[in-house]
Design a protein around this motif. Sequence first.
Motif, PDB file in Angstrom:
ATOM      1  N   ALA A   1     -13.567  -3.216  -4.826  1.00  9.85           N
ATOM      2  CA  ALA A   1     -13.534  -4.586  -4.314  1.00  9.85           C
ATOM      3  C   ALA A   1     -12.563  -5.442  -5.092  1.00  9.85           C
ATOM      4  O   ALA A   1     -12.456  -6.634  -4.863  1.00  9.85           O
ATOM      5  N   SER A   2     -11.848  -4.856  -5.995  1.00 14.20           N
ATOM      6  CA  SER A   2     -10.913  -5.622  -6.804  1.00 14.20           C
ATOM      7  C   SER A   2      -9.630  -5.880  -6.030  1.00 14.20           C
ATOM      8  O   SER A   2      -9.350  -5.249  -5.023  1.00 14.20           O
ATOM      9  N   THR A   3      -8.863  -6.828  -6.499  1.00 13.49           N
ATOM     10  CA  THR A   3      -7.560  -7.100  -5.912  1.00 13.49           C
ATOM     11  C   THR A   3      -6.549  -6.113  -6.489  1.00 13.49           C
ATOM     12  O   THR A   3      -6.359  -6.055  -7.696  1.00 13.49           O
ATOM     13  N   PRO A   4      -5.892  -5.292  -5.642  1.00 12.56           N
ATOM     14  CA  PRO A   4      -4.953  -4.306  -6.167  1.00 12.56           C
ATOM     15  C   PRO A   4      -3.680  -4.967  -6.668  1.00 12.56           C
ATOM     16  O   PRO A   4      -3.358  -6.089  -6.297  1.00 12.56           O
ATOM     17  N   SER A   5      -2.973  -4.229  -7.491  1.00 12.97           N
ATOM     18  CA  SER A   5      -1.669  -4.718  -7.906  1.00 12.97           C
ATOM     19  C   SER A   5      -0.706  -4.574  -6.743  1.00 12.97           C
ATOM     20  O   SER A   5      -1.015  -3.967  -5.727  1.00 12.97           O
ATOM     21  N   ARG A   6       0.488  -5.136  -6.870  1.00 17.44           N
ATOM     22  CA  ARG A   6       1.471  -5.008  -5.804  1.00 17.44           C
ATOM     23  C   ARG A   6       1.964  -3.574  -5.676  1.00 17.44           C
ATOM     24  O   ARG A   6       2.753  -3.266  -4.792  1.00 17.44           O
ATOM     25  N   GLN A   7       1.472  -2.664  -6.516  1.00 18.92           N
ATOM     26  CA  GLN A   7       1.827  -1.272  -6.388  1.00 18.92           C
ATOM     27  C   GLN A   7       1.124  -0.618  -5.199  1.00 18.92           C
ATOM     28  O   GLN A   7       1.512   0.445  -4.749  1.00 18.92           O
ATOM     29  N   CYS A   8       0.059  -1.256  -4.702  1.00 21.46           N
ATOM     30  CA  CYS A   8      -0.674  -0.742  -3.550  1.00 21.46           C
ATOM     31  C   CYS A   8      -0.786  -1.808  -2.469  1.00 21.46           C
ATOM     32  O   CYS A   8      -0.832  -3.003  -2.766  1.00 21.46           O
ATOM     33  N   ARG A   9      -0.835  -1.368  -1.211  1.00 22.08           N
ATOM     34  CA  ARG A   9      -1.063  -2.299  -0.120  1.00 22.08           C
ATOM     35  C   ARG A   9      -2.501  -2.818  -0.180  1.00 22.08           C
ATOM     36  O   ARG A   9      -3.393  -2.163  -0.713  1.00 22.08           O
ATOM     37  N   CYS A  10      -2.706  -3.956   0.434  1.00 24.17           N
ATOM     38  CA  CYS A  10      -4.046  -4.522   0.510  1.00 24.17           C
ATOM     39  C   CYS A  10      -4.827  -3.826   1.623  1.00 24.17           C
ATOM     40  O   CYS A  10      -4.288  -3.559   2.699  1.00 24.17           O
TER      41      CYS A  10
ATOM     42  N   TRP B   1       6.485   6.495  -2.423  1.00 29.03           N
ATOM     43  CA  TRP B   1       5.150   6.145  -1.974  1.00 29.03           C
ATOM     44  C   TRP B   1       4.289   7.391  -1.798  1.00 29.03           C
ATOM     45  O   TRP B   1       4.793   8.509  -1.734  1.00 29.03           O
ATOM     46  N   ASP B   2       2.974   7.164  -1.721  1.00 32.74           N
ATOM     47  CA  ASP B   2       2.067   8.277  -1.458  1.00 32.74           C
ATOM     48  C   ASP B   2       2.162   8.694   0.011  1.00 32.74           C
ATOM     49  O   ASP B   2       2.974   8.179   0.773  1.00 32.74           O
ATOM     50  N   GLN B   3       1.286   9.601   0.406  1.00 33.18           N
ATOM     51  CA  GLN B   3       1.393  10.229   1.716  1.00 33.18           C
ATOM     52  C   GLN B   3       1.347   9.239   2.869  1.00 33.18           C
ATOM     53  O   GLN B   3       2.051   9.404   3.866  1.00 33.18           O
ATOM     54  N   GLU B   4       0.501   8.229   2.790  1.00 37.13           N
ATOM     55  CA  GLU B   4       0.381   7.230   3.853  1.00 37.13           C
ATOM     56  C   GLU B   4       1.134   5.940   3.536  1.00 37.13           C
ATOM     57  O   GLU B   4       0.941   4.920   4.185  1.00 37.13           O
ATOM     58  N   GLN B   5       1.975   5.990   2.507  1.00 32.21           N
ATOM     59  CA  GLN B   5       2.774   4.833   2.101  1.00 32.21           C
ATOM     60  C   GLN B   5       1.893   3.624   1.788  1.00 32.21           C
ATOM     61  O   GLN B   5       2.190   2.493   2.159  1.00 32.21           O
ATOM     62  N   MET B   6       0.785   3.891   1.096  1.00 36.53           N
ATOM     63  CA  MET B   6      -0.145   2.829   0.700  1.00 36.53           C
ATOM     64  C   MET B   6       0.051   2.401  -0.746  1.00 36.53           C
ATOM     65  O   MET B   6      -0.116   1.234  -1.078  1.00 36.53           O
TER      66      MET B   6
ATOM     67  N   ARG C   1       0.863 -11.079   2.706  1.00 41.62           N
ATOM     68  CA  ARG C   1      -0.475 -10.558   2.446  1.00 41.62           C
ATOM     69  C   ARG C   1      -0.462  -9.110   1.968  1.00 41.62           C
ATOM     70  O   ARG C   1      -1.520  -8.506   1.793  1.00 41.62           O
ATOM     71  N   ASN C   2       0.718  -8.540   1.758  1.00 39.39           N
ATOM     72  CA  ASN C   2       0.850  -7.193   1.214  1.00 39.39           C
ATOM     73  C   ASN C   2       0.158  -6.153   2.087  1.00 39.39           C
ATOM     74  O   ASN C   2      -0.612  -5.311   1.617  1.00 39.39           O
ATOM     75  N   LEU C   3       0.434  -6.191   3.387  1.00 40.14           N
ATOM     76  CA  LEU C   3      -0.190  -5.283   4.338  1.00 40.14           C
ATOM     77  C   LEU C   3       0.736  -4.113   4.672  1.00 40.14           C
ATOM     78  O   LEU C   3       1.957  -4.225   4.601  1.00 40.14           O
TER      79      LEU C   3
END
Length: 585
Positions: free
Chosen positions: A29-38, A576-581, A155-157
């Motif tokens: 439930a934490s806010t991810p860094s900009r390294q991951c999509r929201c 990026w990872d497999q799903e580009q997340m 929104r980093n989607l």
Amino acid sequence: MSRSAMQPFAMVSLLLLSLFLAFKPTLSASTPSRQCRCRPNDRCWPSEQDWNAFNRSINGNLIHLRPVGAACHGTEYDAAECADAQANTMNSYWRAAEPGALQTTNWESTGEGATDCDINTPRNTPCRQGRIPLYAVLAETTEEIQTAVRFAKRRNLRVVIKNTGHGGLGVSAAPDSLQINTGRFKRIETVDDFVPDKGKESVGRVVTIGAGVQIHELTDAGVRDGFTSIMGICDTIGIAGGYIQGGGLGLLASAFGMASDNAVEYNVVTADGDLVVANAFQNKDLFWALRGGGGGTFGIAVNTTVRALPDLKGVVLRIDAIGSRETIFEIAKYIVRAFPAIKRGDESGKTSGYVLASTQANSSFIQSETVIPNVDALPPSQRAEITKLTNALNAAGFSQSYTANITAYPHLSAFFNAVQPVPPYGRIEGSVLFSEKFYHTTSGAARITDTVLNQTYGPGDTIEFFMTGGGQLADNRALDTALSPRWRDVGLYVSARRAVPASSAAKRFGADSPMTDIRAVERPGLGSYANVADWDEPEWPEAFWDRNYGRLQRVKRAWDRDGLFVVTLGVGSEEWDQEQMCRVR
């Protein structure tokens, strides 16, 4: 569109989110860094109020998405909607119009096992979201696309772009994503003397194509207005998106080059939400990248302007065959091996053709067409070679297994307007390019066909030999585009497509992949076609783009520094990872 696939935003916000979360593993439930999509369980995920405000900003064109099979399951069950989905699931036009559907069904699901929402499983079987985006923007204006891009970036989607869903490797879908749907952009406009923006001289006759135009719509316009263009052989492909940006191979490639060779201007929404023009006079690096550097990667091309090619007369040789797998494969060998001599009979070098062999549980079949442009009748040398081919087929005992017909067309636009859709199904695919120098030798053609047709194929699998090369495709060698320079040496493109059962989400060939042996036939090889990619393609940047990949990376960083637009095996996806997340480097 089915009600299960498309729901008005305000009606189902809480219901669908609860359904989604019920079948989703618990996330932080934490806010991810900009390294991951929201993602939905992150604090950074837009609230219902945020989504409502966004919906208002795009004129109410935001919808919730569910898989098209959702109407067949659980509390979402609707008998009529379920029956409609079951009746149309193999209809390419229907799937093109459904925001919650792809043309390759196995890419709608996550993982490699069973599908996440199978329309044929019992009603009480859960329908999981899989790789179908959570929301879609059914954009009607360029401004709505710009607003959507800015919202997603802020929104980093995770963003995906969809017109018809033909993109290989499921690039028009991703878990927890926002889809920007371009299917309503149907502009088709011809201009006789087009001067590119900021240019000074006309480049001749062009046609400007909206991002939602499909091949059958363009061919209808071609018949009406007297032009042709480079296009594929499935009429529901969206011509202005990934097809042309990935190079765009067609039956007129030997006459006019690749589709990307014929692009003269793009109107592009960038990752910053700006609308820019890319052509030979401005934003030249972006123009270069969009001509063969891959779709879904550098921006959203809302309009693409290409040369309106002359509506040439021509002759088409059509061969159809039906029989056992062994019979079909032997006939395919004869045709593919005979083609180099048929092409040599065309002094212009513009003859192209294909052989499509499909294996079935009972009778297998072949469809083959050879196009000789700009002639009223077959030249004597080509007629002689075709006669040799049919005589050889007859002598081999295949006279009752095939038909051969020669048709003269006053305008080839009428021929291309008869192209049919390829039924959607689950599939795994890959491709290999062979040089004209190698293919046009007797031993080379034999090695290619023997190797390709000696692999393991099951019911529903297809093997395609696309026999184009030389001519203008080779003569365009001096063009500075992102297309792999190896394409200028191509004489034959081979693809293998494995049919995947409706209940399977498999995405890799696995240990019995036919591609390993096919790649090894010609060494060094020319690589592969980025639009027909094997997920396990070795050294894919070089295979798809050769020495152009480093330059493509630089253009990507200049126009999309945060990686908003990323697709599997596309430029920059290695970060990026497999799903580009989440970024991995």
